[in-house]
Design an enzyme around this catalytic site. Structure first.
Site, PDB file in Angstrom:
ATOM      1  N   CYS A 112       0.907  -1.314  -0.091  1.00 12.86           N
ATOM      2  CA  CYS A 112       0.620  -0.053   0.024  1.00 12.86           C
ATOM      3  C   CYS A 112       0.724   1.552  -0.370  1.00 12.86           C
ATOM      4  O   CYS A 112       0.259   2.026  -0.367  1.00 12.86           O
ATOM      5  CB  CYS A 112      -1.197   0.206   1.353  1.00 12.86           C
ATOM      6  SG  CYS A 112      -1.844  -1.350   1.264  1.00 12.86           S
ATOM      7  N   HIS A 254      -3.278   7.440   2.954  1.00 13.30           N
ATOM      8  CA  HIS A 254      -3.767   6.170   2.764  1.00 13.30           C
ATOM      9  C   HIS A 254      -4.868   6.110   2.701  1.00 13.30           C
ATOM     10  O   HIS A 254      -5.152   5.747   4.002  1.00 13.30           O
ATOM     11  CB  HIS A 254      -2.670   4.996   3.009  1.00 13.30           C
ATOM     12  CG  HIS A 254      -3.271   3.354   2.772  1.00 13.30           C
ATOM     13  ND1 HIS A 254      -3.461   3.469   1.239  1.00 13.30           N
ATOM     14  CD2 HIS A 254      -3.279   2.253   3.076  1.00 13.30           C
ATOM     15  CE1 HIS A 254      -3.450   1.871   0.948  1.00 13.30           C
ATOM     16  NE2 HIS A 254      -3.831   1.650   2.516  1.00 13.30           N
ATOM     17  N   ASN A 284      -9.856  -0.097   0.695  1.00 10.53           N
ATOM     18  CA  ASN A 284      -8.985   0.037  -0.022  1.00 10.53           C
ATOM     19  C   ASN A 284      -8.405  -0.409  -0.985  1.00 10.53           C
ATOM     20  O   ASN A 284      -8.778  -1.706  -1.384  1.00 10.53           O
ATOM     21  CB  ASN A 284      -7.807  -0.960   1.319  1.00 10.53           C
ATOM     22  CG  ASN A 284      -6.989  -0.779   1.141  1.00 10.53           C
ATOM     23  OD1 ASN A 284      -5.814  -0.408   0.418  1.00 10.53           O
ATOM     24  ND2 ASN A 284      -5.488  -1.543   1.965  1.00 10.53           N
TER      25      ASN A 284
HETATM   26  N1  ACO Z   1     -18.197  -7.937   9.327  1.00  9.34           N
HETATM   27  C1  ACO Z   1     -18.826  -8.210  11.009  1.00  9.34           C
HETATM   28  N2  ACO Z   1     -18.069  -9.145  12.099  1.00  9.34           N
HETATM   29  C2  ACO Z   1     -16.891  -8.645  11.314  1.00  9.34           C
HETATM   30  C3  ACO Z   1     -16.352  -8.538  10.296  1.00  9.34           C
HETATM   31  C4  ACO Z   1     -17.453  -8.616   9.223  1.00  9.34           C
HETATM   32  N3  ACO Z   1     -16.814  -8.202   8.397  1.00  9.34           N
HETATM   33  N4  ACO Z   1     -15.336  -8.658  10.602  1.00  9.34           N
HETATM   34  C5  ACO Z   1     -14.487  -8.716  11.746  1.00  9.34           C
HETATM   35  N5  ACO Z   1     -15.512  -9.438  13.162  1.00  9.34           N
HETATM   36  C6  ACO Z   1     -15.980  -9.314  13.718  1.00  9.34           C
HETATM   37  C7  ACO Z   1     -14.792  -9.999  14.289  1.00  9.34           C
HETATM   38  O1  ACO Z   1     -14.678 -11.826  14.533  1.00  9.34           O
HETATM   39  C8  ACO Z   1     -14.935 -10.135  15.811  1.00  9.34           C
HETATM   40  O2  ACO Z   1     -15.495 -10.355  16.640  1.00  9.34           O
HETATM   41  P1  ACO Z   1     -15.630 -11.211  17.984  1.00  9.34           P
HETATM   42  O3  ACO Z   1     -15.271 -10.121  18.907  1.00  9.34           O
HETATM   43  O4  ACO Z   1     -16.605 -11.919  18.664  1.00  9.34           O
HETATM   44  O5  ACO Z   1     -14.201 -11.650  17.609  1.00  9.34           O
HETATM   45  C9  ACO Z   1     -15.271  -8.168  16.152  1.00  9.34           C
HETATM   46  O6  ACO Z   1     -15.751  -8.314  14.774  1.00  9.34           O
HETATM   47  C10 ACO Z   1     -13.807  -6.996  16.113  1.00  9.34           C
HETATM   48  O7  ACO Z   1     -12.881  -7.478  15.178  1.00  9.34           O
HETATM   49  P2  ACO Z   1     -12.450  -6.869  15.515  1.00  9.34           P
HETATM   50  O8  ACO Z   1     -10.553  -7.617  14.799  1.00  9.34           O
HETATM   51  O9  ACO Z   1     -11.216  -6.477  17.293  1.00  9.34           O
HETATM   52  O10 ACO Z   1     -12.343  -5.086  14.975  1.00  9.34           O
HETATM   53  P3  ACO Z   1     -10.820  -3.592  14.827  1.00  9.34           P
HETATM   54  O11 ACO Z   1     -12.054  -3.080  15.413  1.00  9.34           O
HETATM   55  O12 ACO Z   1     -10.410  -4.152  15.267  1.00  9.34           O
HETATM   56  O13 ACO Z   1     -11.693  -3.978  13.105  1.00  9.34           O
HETATM   57  C11 ACO Z   1     -10.200  -3.915  11.201  1.00  9.34           C
HETATM   58  C12 ACO Z   1     -10.782  -4.817  12.451  1.00  9.34           C
HETATM   59  C13 ACO Z   1     -11.839  -2.614  10.604  1.00  9.34           C
HETATM   60  C14 ACO Z   1      -9.610  -5.284  10.635  1.00  9.34           C
HETATM   61  C15 ACO Z   1      -9.156  -3.052  12.038  1.00  9.34           C
HETATM   62  O14 ACO Z   1      -8.534  -3.798  12.621  1.00  9.34           O
HETATM   63  C16 ACO Z   1      -8.246  -2.050  10.057  1.00  9.34           C
HETATM   64  O15 ACO Z   1      -8.839  -1.691   9.580  1.00  9.34           O
HETATM   65  N6  ACO Z   1      -6.836  -2.974  10.140  1.00  9.34           N
HETATM   66  C17 ACO Z   1      -6.057  -2.238   9.780  1.00  9.34           C
HETATM   67  C18 ACO Z   1      -6.060  -3.019   7.645  1.00  9.34           C
HETATM   68  C19 ACO Z   1      -5.502  -2.208   6.898  1.00  9.34           C
HETATM   69  O16 ACO Z   1      -5.377  -1.352   6.958  1.00  9.34           O
HETATM   70  N7  ACO Z   1      -5.405  -3.222   6.246  1.00  9.34           N
HETATM   71  C20 ACO Z   1      -4.494  -2.891   4.716  1.00  9.34           C
HETATM   72  C21 ACO Z   1      -3.098  -2.098   5.497  1.00  9.34           C
HETATM   73  S1  ACO Z   1      -2.286  -1.499   4.124  1.00  9.34           S
HETATM   74  C22 ACO Z   1      -1.885  -3.278   2.813  1.00  9.34           C
HETATM   75  O17 ACO Z   1      -0.019  -3.391   2.468  1.00  9.34           O
HETATM   76  C23 ACO Z   1      -2.767  -3.902   2.624  1.00  9.34           C
END
Ligand code: ACO
Length: 329
Positions: A112, A254, A284
């Site tokens: 990214c 980003h 993203n």
């Molecule tokens: N729909 C519903 N529930 C979901 C989903 C979904 N799509 N995905 C996860 N959950 C659930 C999880 O299972 C978890 O449930 P549990 O509490 O029963 O275990 C709950 O939601 C909370 O999950 P968290 O991982 O704590 O959620 P968080 O607030 O951390 O958000 C997210 C997750 C959106 C992925 C966040 O961590 C994030 O944005 N991370 C960075 C992602 C990113 O930027 N990636 C790209 C980087 S750049 C590159 O090089 C590709």
């Protein structure tokens, strides 16, 4: 001799996939996706559309804006997290479609952070070799081909798009690049990657069965790293160049997650109304996000000559980078 951006272009596929569409595919819901990420919809390329096709559309627009013919491009630097082939480079596939035979082209792999790494690579090549007069920087992604559509943790986050910037060098141009800082830390390699398909884990029936050809991510670790690295890198660059937070006209982070973008801006002291966001519409789009944001800002008349623009990104690797631009037109 100055180096300047003289054109931008972007392309998003026609097909829109909303959060409600995703509800029919995996166990998720619109409210969760919107509140956790800020995303409401994303674009999905047609099966026959390749990463080079998406890039081609973006390049054509950048070339038209910069009044430059494809055959006059001296260098193409392309970044993609979803490259068309393991080898050769997607840049070569794009060059063929552009009908360019004059240029040299290659891919930069920085996930990214790809657009920022490619901009800086292109700029460095242009400084080293003043014969490079017109250079295309491209970020192009078909993330829909590399996400696991059974994994709700990741498939809701990504989208397809391409973007391009046309750079020119010569005495008639004022330098628009104020500075750049980049960093990497391979210690975080396994937090965000596609495990199989390279020579490290060649394709077998097992790797396919285990979905190892799709993107895997430790979301919470990447979240923390993204906020921290975008902040630290931007802060260092701004201090080095003597640019205070209130001198930033636009921060273009980003577009991974609105919470990451806002948290990084808050720590830097950049007001949220100066943070450009279109993650709601496209999700993203990895290496394409920064160029897509710049092109949309131009279309929306948000960019004005002389404004100070801060670009910042984090990606798999881990990679990160920030660039300061004095907007040139
Ligand atoms: N729909 C519903 N529930 C979901 C989903 C979904 N799509 N995905 C996860 N959950 C659930 C999880 O299972 C978890 O449930 P549990 O509490 O029963 O275990 C709950 O939601 C909370 O999950 P968290 O991982 O704590 O959620 P968080 O607030 O951390 O958000 C997210 C997750 C959106 C992925 C966040 O961590 C994030 O944005 N991370 C960075 C992602 C990113 O930027 N990636 C790209 C980087 S750049 C590159 O090089 C590709």
């Amino acid at each position: 001799m100055g180096i300047s951006i003289i054109g931008t272009g972007s392309y998003v596929p026609e097909k829109i996939m909303t959060n409600f569409d995703l509800e029919k595919i995996v166990n998720t819901n619109d409210e969760w996706i919107r509140t956790r990420t800020g995303i409401t919809e994303r674009r999905i390329a047609a099966p026959e559309q390749q990463v080079s096709d998406l890039g081609l559309e973006a390049c054509r627009k950048a070339l038209a804006m910069g009044d430059t013919r494809a055959e006059d491009v001296d260098l193409i630097v392309l970044s993609s997290t979803s490259p068309e082939y393991t080898f050769p480079s997607t840049a070569c596939a794009l060059q063929r479609k552009l009908g360019n035979t004059r240029g040299v082209c290659f891919d930069v792999q920085a996930a990214c952070s790809g657009f920022i790494f490619s901009l800086e690579t292109a700029r460095s090549f242009m400084i080293a070799n003043p014969a490079l007069k017109r250079v295309l920087v491209v970020g192009s992604e078909k993330m829909s081909a590399v996400v696991d559509w059974t994994d709700r943790d990741t498939c809701v986050l990504f989208g397809d798009a391409a973007s391009a910037a046309l750079l020119a060098s010569g005495d008639e141009f004022e330098d628009c690049f104020v500075g750049c800082k980049m960093g990497t830390d391979g210690a975080y390699l396994d937090r965000l990657l596609i495990p199989a398909g390279g020579s490290g884990m060649p394709a077998t029936f097992d790797t396919v069965e285990q979905h190892l050809h799709f993107l895997k991510m430790d979301g919470q670790a990447i979240f923390r790293l993204a906020v921290c690295k975008m902040y630290e890198c931007s802060k260092e660059l701004m201090s080095e160049k003597g640019i205070a937070a209130d001198a930033i006209d636009w921060m273009v982070p980003h577009q991974a997650n609105i919470r990451i973008m806002n948290a990084a801006a808050d720590r830097l002291g950049v007001p949220r109304e100066k943070v450009f966001a279109n993650v709601n519409l496209y999700g993203n789009t990895c290496a394409a996000t920064i160029g897509l944001a710049l092109d949309e800002m131009l279309q929306q008349n948000l960019l004005k000559k002389g404004q100070m623009i801060l670009l910042t990104a984090v990606g798999g690797g881990l990679t990160w980078g920030s660039t300061l631009i004095r907007w040139p037109f």
